[in-house]
Design a protein around this motif. Structure first.
Motif, PDB file in Angstrom:
ATOM      1  N   GLN A 341      36.153  43.925  32.638  1.00 24.51           N
ATOM      2  CA  GLN A 341      36.165  45.394  32.615  1.00 24.51           C
ATOM      3  C   GLN A 341      36.680  45.943  31.285  1.00 24.51           C
ATOM      4  N   TYR A 342      35.763  46.007  30.327  1.00 25.32           N
ATOM      5  CA  TYR A 342      36.072  46.552  28.996  1.00 25.32           C
ATOM      6  C   TYR A 342      34.848  47.290  28.474  1.00 25.32           C
ATOM      7  N   ASP A 343      35.064  48.360  27.733  1.00 23.07           N
ATOM      8  CA  ASP A 343      33.999  49.119  27.071  1.00 23.07           C
ATOM      9  C   ASP A 343      32.893  49.496  28.055  1.00 23.07           C
ATOM     10  N   LYS A 344      31.717  48.871  27.950  1.00 22.85           N
ATOM     11  CA  LYS A 344      30.558  49.290  28.747  1.00 22.85           C
ATOM     12  C   LYS A 344      30.566  48.774  30.180  1.00 22.85           C
ATOM     13  N   PHE A 345      31.491  47.890  30.503  1.00 24.65           N
ATOM     14  CA  PHE A 345      31.610  47.380  31.872  1.00 24.65           C
ATOM     15  C   PHE A 345      32.736  48.145  32.553  1.00 24.65           C
ATOM     16  N   ASP A 346      32.376  49.121  33.425  1.00 22.16           N
ATOM     17  CA  ASP A 346      33.368  50.040  33.974  1.00 22.16           C
ATOM     18  C   ASP A 346      33.974  49.561  35.294  1.00 22.16           C
ATOM     19  N   ALA A 347      34.871  50.371  35.848  1.00 23.58           N
ATOM     20  CA  ALA A 347      35.597  50.023  37.074  1.00 23.58           C
ATOM     21  C   ALA A 347      34.657  49.890  38.267  1.00 23.58           C
ATOM     22  N   PHE A 348      33.617  50.716  38.305  1.00 20.80           N
ATOM     23  CA  PHE A 348      32.652  50.627  39.404  1.00 20.80           C
ATOM     24  C   PHE A 348      31.928  49.288  39.381  1.00 20.80           C
ATOM     25  N   ALA A 349      31.494  48.876  38.184  1.00 17.68           N
ATOM     26  CA  ALA A 349      30.810  47.583  38.047  1.00 17.68           C
ATOM     27  C   ALA A 349      31.750  46.439  38.440  1.00 17.68           C
ATOM     28  N   ALA A 350      33.022  46.565  38.076  1.00 16.50           N
ATOM     29  CA  ALA A 350      34.006  45.534  38.416  1.00 16.50           C
ATOM     30  C   ALA A 350      34.188  45.441  39.931  1.00 16.50           C
ATOM     31  N   HIS A 351      34.272  46.576  40.581  1.00 18.75           N
ATOM     32  CA  HIS A 351      34.466  46.594  42.032  1.00 18.75           C
ATOM     33  C   HIS A 351      33.258  45.992  42.753  1.00 18.75           C
ATOM     34  N   MET A 352      32.062  46.376  42.335  1.00 17.02           N
ATOM     35  CA  MET A 352      30.844  45.862  42.978  1.00 17.02           C
ATOM     36  C   MET A 352      30.703  44.354  42.753  1.00 17.02           C
ATOM     37  N   SER A 353      31.061  43.894  41.569  1.00 15.58           N
ATOM     38  CA  SER A 353      31.012  42.457  41.278  1.00 15.58           C
ATOM     39  C   SER A 353      32.037  41.699  42.113  1.00 15.58           C
ATOM     40  N   ALA A 354      33.207  42.304  42.299  1.00 17.05           N
ATOM     41  CA  ALA A 354      34.272  41.667  43.080  1.00 17.05           C
ATOM     42  C   ALA A 354      33.866  41.495  44.546  1.00 17.05           C
ATOM     43  N   LEU A 355      33.160  42.471  45.079  1.00 19.84           N
ATOM     44  CA  LEU A 355      32.717  42.382  46.476  1.00 19.84           C
ATOM     45  C   LEU A 355      31.802  41.178  46.687  1.00 19.84           C
ATOM     46  N   SER A 356      30.854  40.984  45.776  1.00 23.28           N
ATOM     47  CA  SER A 356      29.955  39.835  45.919  1.00 23.28           C
ATOM     48  C   SER A 356      30.677  38.522  45.620  1.00 23.28           C
ATOM     49  N   LEU A 357      31.719  38.562  44.762  1.00 24.19           N
ATOM     50  CA  LEU A 357      32.503  37.349  44.494  1.00 24.19           C
ATOM     51  C   LEU A 357      33.253  36.907  45.748  1.00 24.19           C
ATOM     52  N   ILE A 358      33.775  37.846  46.506  1.00 19.14           N
ATOM     53  CA  ILE A 358      34.448  37.517  47.766  1.00 19.14           C
ATOM     54  C   ILE A 358      33.482  36.788  48.698  1.00 19.14           C
ATOM     55  N   ALA A 359      32.249  37.288  48.756  1.00 17.25           N
ATOM     56  CA  ALA A 359      31.236  36.673  49.624  1.00 17.25           C
ATOM     57  C   ALA A 359      30.843  35.284  49.128  1.00 17.25           C
ATOM     58  N   TYR A 360      30.631  35.156  47.831  1.00 19.49           N
ATOM     59  CA  TYR A 360      30.291  33.840  47.267  1.00 19.49           C
ATOM     60  C   TYR A 360      31.457  32.866  47.410  1.00 19.49           C
ATOM     61  N   GLY A 361      32.658  33.352  47.077  1.00 23.64           N
ATOM     62  CA  GLY A 361      33.836  32.490  47.081  1.00 23.64           C
ATOM     63  C   GLY A 361      34.143  31.902  48.446  1.00 23.64           C
ATOM     64  N   SER A 362      33.850  32.641  49.506  1.00 23.94           N
ATOM     65  CA  SER A 362      34.120  32.153  50.856  1.00 23.94           C
ATOM     66  C   SER A 362      33.298  30.907  51.190  1.00 23.94           C
ATOM     67  N   GLY A 363      32.213  30.686  50.457  1.00 23.46           N
ATOM     68  CA  GLY A 363      31.375  29.513  50.712  1.00 23.46           C
ATOM     69  C   GLY A 363      31.587  28.377  49.739  1.00 23.46           C
ATOM     70  N   LEU A 364      32.632  28.470  48.899  1.00 22.23           N
ATOM     71  CA  LEU A 364      32.840  27.468  47.843  1.00 22.23           C
ATOM     72  C   LEU A 364      32.943  26.044  48.377  1.00 22.23           C
TER      73      LEU A 364
END
Length: 509
Positions: A341-364
Protein backbone atom coordinates in the motif's frame (compact mmCIF):
# COMPACT_ATOMS: atom_id res chain seq x y z
CA UNK A 1 15.78 -38.11 10.49
CA UNK A 2 16.79 -38.30 6.82
CA UNK A 3 19.86 -36.06 6.80
CA UNK A 4 20.27 -36.20 3.02
CA UNK A 5 16.64 -35.17 2.47
CA UNK A 6 16.89 -32.41 5.08
CA UNK A 7 20.11 -31.03 3.59
CA UNK A 8 18.75 -31.01 0.03
CA UNK A 9 15.39 -29.51 1.00
CA UNK A 10 17.15 -26.90 3.16
CA UNK A 11 19.26 -25.80 0.18
CA UNK A 12 16.18 -25.55 -2.05
CA UNK A 13 14.28 -23.70 0.69
CA UNK A 14 17.10 -21.19 1.23
CA UNK A 15 17.42 -20.42 -2.48
CA UNK A 16 13.67 -20.33 -2.92
CA UNK A 17 13.37 -17.96 0.05
CA UNK A 18 15.80 -15.56 -1.63
CA UNK A 19 13.83 -15.78 -4.86
CA UNK A 20 10.48 -15.23 -3.16
CA UNK A 21 11.71 -12.30 -1.12
CA UNK A 22 12.90 -10.67 -4.32
CA UNK A 23 9.54 -11.62 -5.82
CA UNK A 24 7.81 -9.62 -3.10
CA UNK A 25 10.20 -6.73 -3.76
CA UNK A 26 9.25 -7.01 -7.43
CA UNK A 27 5.55 -6.91 -6.56
CA UNK A 28 6.15 -3.94 -4.26
CA UNK A 29 7.54 -1.97 -7.21
CA UNK A 30 4.71 -3.10 -9.50
CA UNK A 31 2.15 -2.01 -6.89
CA UNK A 32 3.93 1.29 -6.20
CA UNK A 33 4.55 2.26 -9.83
CA UNK A 34 1.40 0.86 -11.48
CA UNK A 35 -1.21 0.22 -8.73
CA UNK A 36 -4.18 -2.14 -9.10
CA UNK A 37 -6.22 -1.12 -12.14
CA UNK A 38 -7.09 -2.05 -15.71
CA UNK A 39 -3.50 -1.65 -16.93
CA UNK A 40 -2.08 -3.96 -14.27
CA UNK A 41 -4.93 -6.40 -14.94
CA UNK A 42 -3.87 -6.47 -18.60
CA UNK A 43 -0.22 -7.15 -17.75
CA UNK A 44 -1.05 -9.81 -15.17
CA UNK A 45 -3.18 -11.70 -17.69
CA UNK A 46 -0.41 -11.46 -20.32
CA UNK A 47 2.09 -12.69 -17.72
CA UNK A 48 -0.11 -15.36 -16.16
CA UNK A 49 -0.74 -17.20 -19.46
CA UNK A 50 2.92 -18.15 -20.16
CA UNK A 51 3.52 -18.46 -16.42
CA UNK A 52 0.64 -20.91 -16.15
CA UNK A 53 1.92 -22.94 -19.11
CA UNK A 54 5.39 -22.83 -17.53
CA UNK A 55 3.95 -24.71 -14.57
CA UNK A 56 2.78 -27.36 -17.03
CA UNK A 57 5.68 -27.54 -19.48
CA UNK A 58 8.37 -26.44 -17.04
CA UNK A 59 8.64 -27.45 -13.40
CA UNK A 60 5.13 -28.91 -13.44
CA UNK A 61 4.06 -31.81 -15.64
CA UNK A 62 7.25 -32.03 -17.68
CA UNK A 63 9.63 -32.16 -14.71
CA UNK A 64 7.38 -34.53 -12.79
CA UNK A 65 7.38 -36.94 -15.76
CA UNK A 66 11.00 -36.41 -16.86
CA UNK A 67 12.86 -36.75 -13.53
CA UNK A 68 11.67 -40.35 -12.81
CA UNK A 69 12.62 -41.37 -16.37
CA UNK A 70 16.08 -39.88 -16.08
CA UNK A 71 16.56 -41.36 -12.60
CA UNK A 72 15.59 -44.81 -13.89
CA UNK A 73 17.97 -44.59 -16.85
CA UNK A 74 20.76 -43.37 -14.61
CA UNK A 75 20.19 -46.26 -12.17
CA UNK A 76 20.15 -48.98 -14.84
CA UNK A 77 22.35 -47.73 -17.72
CA UNK A 78 25.67 -46.02 -18.34
CA UNK A 79 26.23 -42.25 -18.68
CA UNK A 80 26.29 -42.46 -22.47
CA UNK A 81 22.68 -43.68 -22.49
CA UNK A 82 21.72 -40.95 -20.00
CA UNK A 83 23.12 -38.34 -22.41
CA UNK A 84 21.29 -40.02 -25.29
CA UNK A 85 17.97 -39.75 -23.42
CA UNK A 86 18.63 -36.10 -22.57
CA UNK A 87 19.44 -35.31 -26.21
CA UNK A 88 16.34 -36.94 -27.70
CA UNK A 89 13.87 -35.61 -25.12
CA UNK A 90 15.47 -32.15 -25.27
CA UNK A 91 15.22 -32.02 -29.06
CA UNK A 92 11.54 -33.01 -29.11
CA UNK A 93 10.77 -30.65 -26.25
CA UNK A 94 12.45 -27.72 -28.02
CA UNK A 95 10.54 -28.45 -31.25
CA UNK A 96 7.15 -28.48 -29.49
CA UNK A 97 7.93 -25.27 -27.59
CA UNK A 98 8.98 -23.41 -30.76
CA UNK A 99 5.76 -24.41 -32.54
CA UNK A 100 3.55 -23.38 -29.59
CA UNK A 101 5.38 -20.07 -29.17
CA UNK A 102 5.19 -19.05 -32.84
CA UNK A 103 1.50 -19.90 -33.12
CA UNK A 104 0.59 -18.07 -29.91
CA UNK A 105 2.50 -14.91 -30.86
CA UNK A 106 0.65 -14.82 -34.19
CA UNK A 107 -2.82 -15.33 -32.70
CA UNK A 108 -2.23 -13.40 -29.45
CA UNK A 109 -5.62 -11.55 -29.50
CA UNK A 110 -7.47 -14.86 -29.84
CA UNK A 111 -5.52 -16.31 -26.91
CA UNK A 112 -6.36 -13.28 -24.76
CA UNK A 113 -10.02 -13.72 -25.70
CA UNK A 114 -9.88 -17.35 -24.60
CA UNK A 115 -8.26 -16.61 -21.23
CA UNK A 116 -9.74 -13.16 -20.47
CA UNK A 117 -12.98 -12.82 -22.36
CA UNK A 118 -14.11 -10.11 -19.96
CA UNK A 119 -11.58 -7.75 -21.57
CA UNK A 120 -13.04 -8.35 -25.03
CA UNK A 121 -16.62 -7.55 -24.02
CA UNK A 122 -15.60 -4.44 -22.06
CA UNK A 123 -16.90 -1.20 -23.62
CA UNK A 124 -13.33 0.14 -23.54
CA UNK A 125 -11.00 -2.07 -25.64
CA UNK A 126 -7.83 -0.67 -24.04
CA UNK A 127 -7.28 -3.63 -21.70
CA UNK A 128 -7.84 -6.18 -24.46
CA UNK A 129 -5.49 -4.46 -26.92
CA UNK A 130 -2.82 -3.87 -24.28
CA UNK A 131 -2.96 -7.47 -23.06
CA UNK A 132 -2.68 -8.76 -26.65
CA UNK A 133 0.38 -6.62 -27.37
CA UNK A 134 2.07 -7.59 -24.12
CA UNK A 135 1.37 -11.30 -24.68
CA UNK A 136 3.43 -11.16 -27.88
CA UNK A 137 6.37 -10.05 -25.73
CA UNK A 138 5.80 -12.25 -22.67
CA UNK A 139 4.87 -15.53 -24.34
CA UNK A 140 8.37 -16.43 -25.63
CA UNK A 141 9.22 -16.56 -21.92
CA UNK A 142 7.49 -19.96 -21.98
CA UNK A 143 10.09 -21.33 -24.42
CA UNK A 144 12.98 -19.94 -22.40
CA UNK A 145 11.79 -20.93 -18.93
CA UNK A 146 10.71 -24.41 -20.04
CA UNK A 147 14.22 -25.07 -21.35
CA UNK A 148 15.51 -23.67 -18.05
CA UNK A 149 13.28 -26.13 -16.17
CA UNK A 150 14.57 -28.94 -18.42
CA UNK A 151 18.12 -28.02 -17.44
CA UNK A 152 17.07 -27.77 -13.79
CA UNK A 153 15.53 -31.25 -13.87
CA UNK A 154 18.83 -32.67 -15.09
CA UNK A 155 20.72 -30.88 -12.33
CA UNK A 156 18.20 -32.05 -9.68
CA UNK A 157 18.62 -35.65 -10.81
CA UNK A 158 22.33 -35.27 -10.10
CA UNK A 159 21.55 -33.78 -6.66
CA UNK A 160 22.50 -30.25 -7.78
CA UNK A 161 19.51 -28.51 -6.21
CA UNK A 162 20.94 -25.07 -5.45
CA UNK A 163 21.34 -23.74 -9.01
CA UNK A 164 17.75 -24.45 -10.24
CA UNK A 165 16.35 -23.07 -6.98
CA UNK A 166 18.39 -19.85 -7.30
CA UNK A 167 17.58 -19.24 -10.99
CA UNK A 168 14.16 -17.52 -10.45
CA UNK A 169 16.01 -14.71 -8.64
CA UNK A 170 17.19 -13.51 -12.05
CA UNK A 171 13.64 -13.01 -13.36
CA UNK A 172 12.76 -10.91 -10.33
CA UNK A 173 15.86 -8.75 -10.75
CA UNK A 174 15.05 -8.23 -14.43
CA UNK A 175 11.47 -7.18 -13.71
CA UNK A 176 12.48 -4.85 -10.86
CA UNK A 177 15.04 -3.04 -13.04
CA UNK A 178 12.54 -2.82 -15.91
CA UNK A 179 9.83 -1.36 -13.64
CA UNK A 180 12.14 1.23 -12.12
CA UNK A 181 14.25 2.28 -15.11
CA UNK A 182 12.88 1.01 -18.43
CA UNK A 183 9.34 2.20 -17.68
CA UNK A 184 10.56 5.81 -17.70
CA UNK A 185 11.54 5.56 -21.36
CA UNK A 186 8.42 3.93 -22.84
CA UNK A 187 5.26 5.59 -24.14
CA UNK A 188 3.21 2.99 -22.24
CA UNK A 189 5.22 2.51 -19.03
CA UNK A 190 3.67 -0.81 -18.01
CA UNK A 191 5.04 -2.39 -21.23
CA UNK A 192 8.40 -2.36 -19.39
CA UNK A 193 7.18 -5.25 -17.25
CA UNK A 194 6.54 -7.38 -20.36
CA UNK A 195 10.08 -6.70 -21.61
CA UNK A 196 11.40 -7.50 -18.14
CA UNK A 197 9.78 -10.94 -18.33
CA UNK A 198 11.38 -11.70 -21.70
CA UNK A 199 14.84 -10.49 -20.64
CA UNK A 200 14.55 -12.47 -17.41
CA UNK A 201 13.79 -15.66 -19.34
CA UNK A 202 16.89 -15.24 -21.49
CA UNK A 203 19.14 -14.63 -18.49
CA UNK A 204 17.74 -17.62 -16.57
CA UNK A 205 18.46 -20.03 -19.41
CA UNK A 206 21.99 -18.75 -20.01
CA UNK A 207 22.75 -18.98 -16.28
CA UNK A 208 22.20 -22.75 -16.14
CA UNK A 209 24.33 -23.70 -19.14
CA UNK A 210 27.76 -23.59 -17.40
CA UNK A 211 26.49 -25.94 -14.67
CA UNK A 212 25.25 -28.45 -17.25
CA UNK A 213 28.65 -28.31 -18.92
CA UNK A 214 30.31 -28.93 -15.53
CA UNK A 215 28.45 -32.25 -15.05
CA UNK A 216 28.90 -33.05 -18.77
CA UNK A 217 25.19 -33.18 -19.48
CA UNK A 218 24.63 -30.26 -21.86
CA UNK A 219 21.81 -31.34 -24.24
CA UNK A 220 22.55 -31.65 -27.94
CA UNK A 221 20.22 -31.88 -30.92
CA UNK A 222 19.44 -35.47 -31.86
CA UNK A 223 17.76 -37.04 -34.89
CA UNK A 224 15.38 -39.96 -34.92
CA UNK A 225 13.28 -41.31 -32.10
CA UNK A 226 13.92 -42.92 -28.73
CA UNK A 227 11.75 -45.06 -26.42
CA UNK A 228 12.15 -42.51 -23.63
CA UNK A 229 10.27 -39.91 -25.69
CA UNK A 230 7.27 -42.22 -25.95
CA UNK A 231 7.43 -42.90 -22.21
CA UNK A 232 7.56 -39.17 -21.53
CA UNK A 233 4.51 -38.50 -23.69
CA UNK A 234 2.61 -41.28 -21.95
CA UNK A 235 3.39 -39.87 -18.52
CA UNK A 236 3.37 -36.16 -19.26
CA UNK A 237 0.03 -35.73 -21.00
CA UNK A 238 -2.00 -37.02 -18.03
CA UNK A 239 0.31 -35.23 -15.61
CA UNK A 240 -0.76 -31.91 -17.14
CA UNK A 241 -3.82 -32.25 -14.92
CA UNK A 242 -2.39 -34.34 -12.12
CA UNK A 243 0.34 -32.04 -10.81
CA UNK A 244 -0.87 -28.63 -11.95
CA UNK A 245 -4.47 -28.50 -10.76
CA UNK A 246 -3.83 -25.61 -8.38
CA UNK A 247 -2.39 -23.55 -11.23
CA UNK A 248 -5.27 -24.47 -13.54
CA UNK A 249 -7.67 -23.39 -10.81
CA UNK A 250 -5.82 -20.08 -10.35
CA UNK A 251 -6.03 -19.48 -14.10
CA UNK A 252 -9.76 -20.19 -14.02
CA UNK A 253 -9.99 -17.65 -11.18
CA UNK A 254 -8.26 -15.10 -13.42
CA UNK A 255 -10.54 -15.86 -16.37
CA UNK A 256 -13.67 -15.29 -14.31
CA UNK A 257 -12.12 -12.28 -12.55
CA UNK A 258 -11.85 -10.48 -15.91
CA UNK A 259 -15.64 -10.35 -15.94
CA UNK A 260 -15.76 -8.78 -12.47
CA UNK A 261 -15.01 -5.18 -11.48
CA UNK A 262 -11.73 -3.67 -12.70
CA UNK A 263 -8.90 -4.49 -10.30
CA UNK A 264 -10.17 -7.98 -9.44
CA UNK A 265 -7.35 -9.70 -11.35
CA UNK A 266 -4.79 -7.56 -9.51
CA UNK A 267 -6.33 -8.21 -6.07
CA UNK A 268 -6.18 -11.95 -6.66
CA UNK A 269 -2.63 -11.66 -7.97
CA UNK A 270 -1.25 -9.85 -4.92
CA UNK A 271 -2.94 -12.23 -2.50
CA UNK A 272 -1.74 -15.23 -4.50
CA UNK A 273 1.81 -13.88 -4.39
CA UNK A 274 1.77 -13.95 -0.59
CA UNK A 275 0.30 -17.45 -0.66
CA UNK A 276 3.11 -18.53 -2.99
CA UNK A 277 5.81 -17.52 -0.49
CA UNK A 278 5.16 -20.23 2.13
CA UNK A 279 3.91 -22.64 -0.53
CA UNK A 280 7.20 -22.38 -2.41
CA UNK A 281 9.38 -22.46 0.70
CA UNK A 282 7.58 -25.49 2.11
CA UNK A 283 5.50 -27.36 -0.47
CA UNK A 284 7.46 -26.83 -3.67
CA UNK A 285 10.85 -27.21 -1.95
CA UNK A 286 9.76 -30.50 -0.36
CA UNK A 287 8.16 -31.72 -3.60
CA UNK A 288 11.28 -30.91 -5.66
CA UNK A 289 13.55 -32.95 -3.40
CA UNK A 290 10.96 -35.66 -2.72
CA UNK A 291 10.42 -36.40 -6.42
CA UNK A 292 14.13 -36.93 -7.05
CA UNK A 293 14.54 -39.02 -3.87
CA UNK A 294 11.36 -41.05 -4.38
CA UNK A 295 12.24 -41.78 -8.01
CA UNK A 296 15.67 -42.98 -6.90
CA UNK A 297 14.30 -45.19 -4.11
CA UNK A 298 11.62 -46.67 -6.38
CA UNK A 299 14.18 -47.42 -9.12
CA UNK A 300 16.35 -49.12 -6.48
CA UNK A 301 13.31 -51.01 -5.15
CA UNK A 302 13.90 -49.64 -1.64
CA UNK A 303 10.35 -49.53 -0.24
CA UNK A 304 11.50 -48.69 3.30
CA UNK A 305 13.28 -45.50 2.24
CA UNK A 306 10.43 -44.71 -0.17
CA UNK A 307 7.85 -44.73 2.65
CA UNK A 308 10.18 -42.93 5.04
CA UNK A 309 10.69 -40.11 2.52
CA UNK A 310 6.93 -39.56 2.18
CA UNK A 311 6.46 -39.58 5.94
CA UNK A 312 9.31 -37.16 6.53
CA UNK A 313 8.11 -34.74 3.83
CA UNK A 314 4.61 -34.69 5.33
CA UNK A 315 5.97 -34.09 8.83
CA UNK A 316 8.05 -31.11 7.70
CA UNK A 317 5.13 -29.81 5.64
CA UNK A 318 2.81 -30.03 8.64
CA UNK A 319 5.33 -28.59 11.09
CA UNK A 320 5.96 -25.48 8.97
CA UNK A 321 2.68 -25.24 7.07
CA UNK A 322 0.30 -25.02 10.03
CA UNK A 323 1.74 -21.80 11.55
CA UNK A 324 2.16 -20.30 8.07
CA UNK A 325 -1.51 -21.00 7.35
CA UNK A 326 -2.61 -19.32 10.59
CA UNK A 327 -0.28 -16.38 9.98
CA UNK A 328 -1.59 -15.71 6.47
CA UNK A 329 -5.18 -15.70 7.66
CA UNK A 330 -4.69 -13.57 10.79
CA UNK A 331 -2.13 -11.14 9.38
CA UNK A 332 -3.51 -10.87 5.84
CA UNK A 333 -4.31 -7.15 5.87
CA UNK A 334 -1.20 -6.04 7.83
CA UNK A 335 0.97 -7.96 5.37
CA UNK A 336 -0.74 -6.51 2.29
CA UNK A 337 -0.64 -2.95 3.67
CA UNK A 338 3.02 -3.25 4.71
CA UNK A 339 4.20 -4.70 1.42
CA UNK A 340 2.05 -2.99 -1.19
CA UNK A 341 0.00 0.00 0.00
CA UNK A 342 2.08 2.86 -1.39
CA UNK A 343 1.47 5.56 -4.03
CA UNK A 344 -0.92 4.09 -6.63
CA UNK A 345 -1.91 1.08 -4.52
CA UNK A 346 -4.53 2.50 -2.13
CA UNK A 347 -6.23 1.29 1.07
CA UNK A 348 -9.22 -0.07 -0.84
CA UNK A 349 -6.98 -2.22 -3.04
CA UNK A 350 -5.15 -3.43 0.08
CA UNK A 351 -8.39 -4.40 1.81
CA UNK A 352 -9.76 -6.26 -1.23
CA UNK A 353 -6.46 -8.11 -1.68
CA UNK A 354 -6.42 -9.04 2.01
CA UNK A 355 -9.89 -10.59 1.78
CA UNK A 356 -8.81 -12.95 -0.99
CA UNK A 357 -5.55 -13.70 0.88
CA UNK A 358 -7.58 -14.91 3.87
CA UNK A 359 -9.46 -17.26 1.55
CA UNK A 360 -6.31 -18.52 -0.18
CA UNK A 361 -4.35 -18.79 3.06
CA UNK A 362 -6.96 -21.02 4.69
CA UNK A 363 -6.14 -23.68 2.08
CA UNK A 364 -2.35 -23.51 2.42
CA UNK A 365 -1.95 -26.88 4.18
CA UNK A 366 -4.02 -28.57 1.47
CA UNK A 367 -1.88 -26.98 -1.26
CA UNK A 368 1.27 -28.25 0.49
CA UNK A 369 -0.09 -31.79 0.86
CA UNK A 370 -0.96 -31.90 -2.85
CA UNK A 371 2.60 -30.83 -3.72
CA UNK A 372 3.98 -33.69 -1.61
CA UNK A 373 1.54 -36.50 -2.50
CA UNK A 374 1.22 -36.04 -6.28
CA UNK A 375 4.94 -36.85 -6.91
CA UNK A 376 4.50 -40.13 -4.99
CA UNK A 377 2.37 -41.50 -7.82
CA UNK A 378 4.53 -39.97 -10.55
CA UNK A 379 7.76 -41.38 -9.08
CA UNK A 380 6.18 -44.83 -9.57
CA UNK A 381 5.18 -44.08 -13.15
CA UNK A 382 1.48 -43.76 -12.24
CA UNK A 383 0.01 -40.75 -14.00
CA UNK A 384 -3.59 -41.95 -14.16
CA UNK A 385 -4.42 -41.54 -10.48
CA UNK A 386 -3.31 -37.88 -10.18
CA UNK A 387 -5.26 -37.18 -13.37
CA UNK A 388 -8.48 -38.65 -12.01
CA UNK A 389 -8.08 -36.68 -8.83
CA UNK A 390 -7.07 -33.54 -10.70
CA UNK A 391 -10.08 -33.60 -12.99
CA UNK A 392 -12.44 -34.02 -10.04
CA UNK A 393 -10.78 -31.12 -8.20
CA UNK A 394 -10.82 -28.89 -11.28
CA UNK A 395 -14.48 -29.56 -12.10
CA UNK A 396 -15.36 -28.92 -8.45
CA UNK A 397 -13.48 -25.63 -8.61
CA UNK A 398 -15.39 -24.49 -11.71
CA UNK A 399 -18.78 -25.15 -10.12
CA UNK A 400 -17.75 -23.59 -6.82
CA UNK A 401 -16.36 -20.56 -8.68
CA UNK A 402 -19.68 -19.93 -10.39
CA UNK A 403 -21.60 -20.18 -7.12
CA UNK A 404 -19.23 -18.25 -4.85
CA UNK A 405 -18.26 -15.54 -7.38
CA UNK A 406 -21.93 -14.64 -7.74
CA UNK A 407 -22.23 -13.94 -3.99
CA UNK A 408 -18.68 -12.96 -2.95
CA UNK A 409 -17.04 -11.69 -6.19
CA UNK A 410 -13.24 -12.18 -6.28
CA UNK A 411 -13.13 -13.55 -2.71
CA UNK A 412 -15.47 -16.34 -3.76
CA UNK A 413 -12.97 -17.38 -6.43
CA UNK A 414 -10.23 -17.74 -3.82
CA UNK A 415 -12.54 -19.71 -1.50
CA UNK A 416 -13.40 -22.11 -4.32
CA UNK A 417 -9.71 -22.68 -5.09
CA UNK A 418 -8.93 -23.53 -1.47
CA UNK A 419 -11.85 -25.95 -1.22
CA UNK A 420 -10.78 -27.68 -4.43
CA UNK A 421 -7.27 -28.06 -2.97
CA UNK A 422 -8.77 -29.83 0.06
CA UNK A 423 -10.67 -32.15 -2.29
CA UNK A 424 -7.49 -32.78 -4.28
CA UNK A 425 -5.35 -33.59 -1.21
CA UNK A 426 -8.03 -35.82 0.34
CA UNK A 427 -8.48 -37.89 -2.81
CA UNK A 428 -4.73 -38.27 -3.37
CA UNK A 429 -4.35 -39.70 0.13
CA UNK A 430 -7.42 -41.92 -0.36
CA UNK A 431 -5.86 -43.55 -3.43
CA UNK A 432 -2.45 -43.90 -1.77
CA UNK A 433 -4.10 -45.79 1.07
CA UNK A 434 -6.36 -47.80 -1.23
CA UNK A 435 -3.38 -48.93 -3.34
CA UNK A 436 -1.43 -49.84 -0.18
CA UNK A 437 1.33 -47.38 -1.07
CA UNK A 438 1.17 -45.22 2.03
CA UNK A 439 -0.99 -44.37 5.01
CA UNK A 440 -0.50 -41.92 7.85
CA UNK A 441 1.72 -43.33 10.58
CA UNK A 442 0.87 -43.09 14.27
CA UNK A 443 3.77 -40.73 14.90
CA UNK A 444 2.51 -38.41 12.13
CA UNK A 445 -0.93 -38.30 13.74
CA UNK A 446 0.61 -37.57 17.14
CA UNK A 447 2.68 -34.80 15.57
CA UNK A 448 -0.47 -33.34 14.02
CA UNK A 449 -2.19 -33.10 17.40
CA UNK A 450 0.83 -31.40 18.99
CA UNK A 451 1.15 -28.99 16.05
CA UNK A 452 -2.56 -28.19 16.36
CA UNK A 453 -2.14 -27.30 20.04
CA UNK A 454 0.98 -25.18 19.42
CA UNK A 455 -0.78 -23.39 16.53
CA UNK A 456 -3.82 -22.65 18.72
CA UNK A 457 -1.59 -21.02 21.35
CA UNK A 458 0.10 -18.97 18.63
CA UNK A 459 -3.27 -17.84 17.24
CA UNK A 460 -4.39 -16.66 20.70
CA UNK A 461 -1.15 -14.69 21.01
CA UNK A 462 -1.59 -12.97 17.62
CA UNK A 463 -5.23 -12.07 18.30
CA UNK A 464 -4.38 -10.49 21.64
CA UNK A 465 -1.03 -8.82 21.07
CA UNK A 466 -0.76 -7.76 17.40
CA UNK A 467 -1.52 -4.18 16.35
CA UNK A 468 -4.87 -3.41 14.74
CA UNK A 469 -5.35 -2.31 11.13
CA UNK A 470 -5.51 1.41 11.97
CA UNK A 471 -1.90 1.23 13.19
CA UNK A 472 -0.72 0.06 9.77
CA UNK A 473 -2.82 2.59 7.90
CA UNK A 474 -1.59 5.55 9.95
CA UNK A 475 2.12 4.82 10.36
CA UNK A 476 5.24 4.91 8.18
CA UNK A 477 6.72 2.04 6.21
CA UNK A 478 9.40 1.29 8.80
CA UNK A 479 6.88 1.23 11.62
CA UNK A 480 4.74 -1.15 9.57
CA UNK A 481 7.69 -3.42 8.82
CA UNK A 482 8.85 -3.40 12.44
CA UNK A 483 5.39 -4.26 13.75
CA UNK A 484 4.84 -7.12 11.29
CA UNK A 485 8.35 -8.47 11.83
CA UNK A 486 8.01 -8.43 15.63
CA UNK A 487 4.62 -10.17 15.44
CA UNK A 488 5.91 -12.88 13.08
CA UNK A 489 9.15 -13.52 14.98
CA UNK A 490 7.44 -13.56 18.39
CA UNK A 491 4.72 -15.88 17.08
CA UNK A 492 7.31 -18.23 15.54
CA UNK A 493 9.38 -18.31 18.76
CA UNK A 494 6.25 -19.05 20.81
CA UNK A 495 5.13 -21.77 18.35
CA UNK A 496 8.45 -23.62 18.32
CA UNK A 497 8.85 -23.20 22.07
CA UNK A 498 5.47 -24.88 22.53
CA UNK A 499 6.54 -27.70 20.22
CA UNK A 500 9.71 -28.18 22.24
CA UNK A 501 7.72 -28.31 25.49
CA UNK A 502 5.49 -30.90 23.82
CA UNK A 503 8.56 -33.04 23.10
CA UNK A 504 9.06 -32.36 19.38
CA UNK A 505 12.69 -32.67 18.26
CA UNK A 506 13.89 -32.38 14.64
CA UNK A 507 16.25 -35.33 15.12
CA UNK A 508 13.33 -37.54 16.07
CA UNK A 509 11.15 -36.80 13.05
Amino acid sequence: MDKSFLKSSSIVTAMTFLSRILGLVRDYFIARYFGANGFTDAFLVAFRIPNFLRRLFGEGAFSQAFVPILAEVRANHDEAEVQNVINHIGTKFLTVLIIITVITVVIAPLVIFMFAWGFYFDADSTKFDLASNMLRITFPYLLLISLTAFAGSILNTYDKFAVPAFTPVLLNVSMILSAVYLSQHLETPIMALAWGVLIGGIVQLLFQIPFLIKIKKLPRLARGDHPSVKTLKKRMLPALFGVSVSQINLLIDTMIATVLVSGSVSWLYYSDRLLELPLALIGIALATVALAKLSKHFSNKDEKKFTRTINYALKIGLLLGAPACAGLVLLAEPLIITLFQYDKFDAFAAHMSALSLIAYGSGLLAFIVVKILAPVFLSRGDTRTPVKVGVIAMVSNVFLNIIFAYYFAHVGLAVATSISAVINASLLYYYLKKQSIYQFSNDLIKLFLKVLLASFIMVVFILNFSNDISFYLENSVWQRITSVAITIVASAVLYFACLRLLGIRMKQL
